[in-house]
Design a protein around this motif. Structure first.
Motif, PDB file in Angstrom:
ATOM      1  N   LYS A  18       0.831  -1.210   0.000  1.00 54.97           N
ATOM      2  CA  LYS A  18       0.000   0.000   0.000  1.00 54.97           C
ATOM      3  C   LYS A  18       0.865   1.260   0.000  1.00 54.97           C
ATOM      4  CE  LYS A  18      -4.114  -2.010   2.004  1.00 54.97           C
ATOM      5  NZ  LYS A  18      -5.051  -2.069   3.117  1.00 54.97           N
ATOM      6  N   ARG A  21       2.110   2.008  -3.443  1.00 55.76           N
ATOM      7  CA  ARG A  21       1.068   2.219  -4.448  1.00 55.76           C
ATOM      8  C   ARG A  21       1.314   3.434  -5.337  1.00 55.76           C
ATOM      9  NH1 ARG A  21      -4.096   2.843  -1.660  1.00 55.76           N
ATOM     10  NH2 ARG A  21      -3.819   0.650  -1.204  1.00 55.76           N
ATOM     11  N   ASP A  22       1.628   4.553  -4.769  1.00 57.50           N
ATOM     12  CA  ASP A  22       1.749   5.788  -5.548  1.00 57.50           C
ATOM     13  C   ASP A  22       3.182   6.278  -5.691  1.00 57.50           C
ATOM     14  OD1 ASP A  22      -1.048   5.902  -5.922  1.00 57.50           O
ATOM     15  OD2 ASP A  22      -1.287   6.764  -3.921  1.00 57.50           O
ATOM     16  N   ARG A  52       1.270  -4.779 -10.024  1.00 55.86           N
ATOM     17  CA  ARG A  52       0.153  -3.847  -9.835  1.00 55.86           C
ATOM     18  C   ARG A  52      -0.608  -3.755 -11.156  1.00 55.86           C
ATOM     19  NH1 ARG A  52       1.698   2.239  -8.452  1.00 55.86           N
ATOM     20  NH2 ARG A  52       2.537   2.002 -10.542  1.00 55.86           N
ATOM     21  N   VAL A 107      -3.100  -5.538  -6.517  1.00 49.69           N
ATOM     22  CA  VAL A 107      -1.673  -5.731  -6.256  1.00 49.69           C
ATOM     23  C   VAL A 107      -1.543  -7.165  -5.783  1.00 49.69           C
ATOM     24  CG1 VAL A 107       0.323  -5.075  -4.856  1.00 49.69           C
ATOM     25  CG2 VAL A 107      -1.262  -3.315  -5.660  1.00 49.69           C
TER      26      VAL A 107
END
Length: 122
Positions: A18, A21-22, A52, A107
């Protein structure tokens, strides 16, 4: 990328994924799918990767030359054999083939005994 020389410990793998993620720590893998390699042996050896999937992404048909272990950490995945929601663990033995995808994005952790052999191109 090769295997680390010491143990890699990810006590909160889902949180680790998590947090990634970005970030920019993802490399292109297939259209709509990016990869964060945990390790990758040279000469067709084993590998572990976080993949992902963007919503609607699909990986081309491929055959497993060795075992593939798949754990869906977040979201959903599917293939010709079923639907795999978050928390699902799948073992694809050598000789099996599929073209996995994700309807809503996901993911997943994949651990390969040997690299897959693509039957179709993207």
């Amino acid at each position: 990328m090769t295997s680390p020389k010491t143990a890699t410990v990810l006590p909160q793998l889902i949180n680790y994924a998590k947090q990634l993620r970005d970030t920019e720590d993802w490399a292109p893998f297939r259209p709509g799918v990016t990869a964060h390699w945990l390790y990758k042996e040279e000469n067709n050896g084993p590998a572990a990767v976080l993949l992902r999937y963007e919503p609607g992404a699909r990986v081309a048909l491929h055959e497993h030359v060795g075992y593939e272990h798949l754990f869906v950490l977040e979201g959903d995945q599917f293939d010709e054999y079923g639907d795999y929601p978050e928390g699902c663990f799948v073992i694809n033995p050598p000789g099996t083939a599929h073209s996995p995808g994700s309807r809503g994005g996901c993911v997943a952790l994949l651990i390969y005994e040997k690299p897959v052999r693509f039957v179709e191109t993207d």
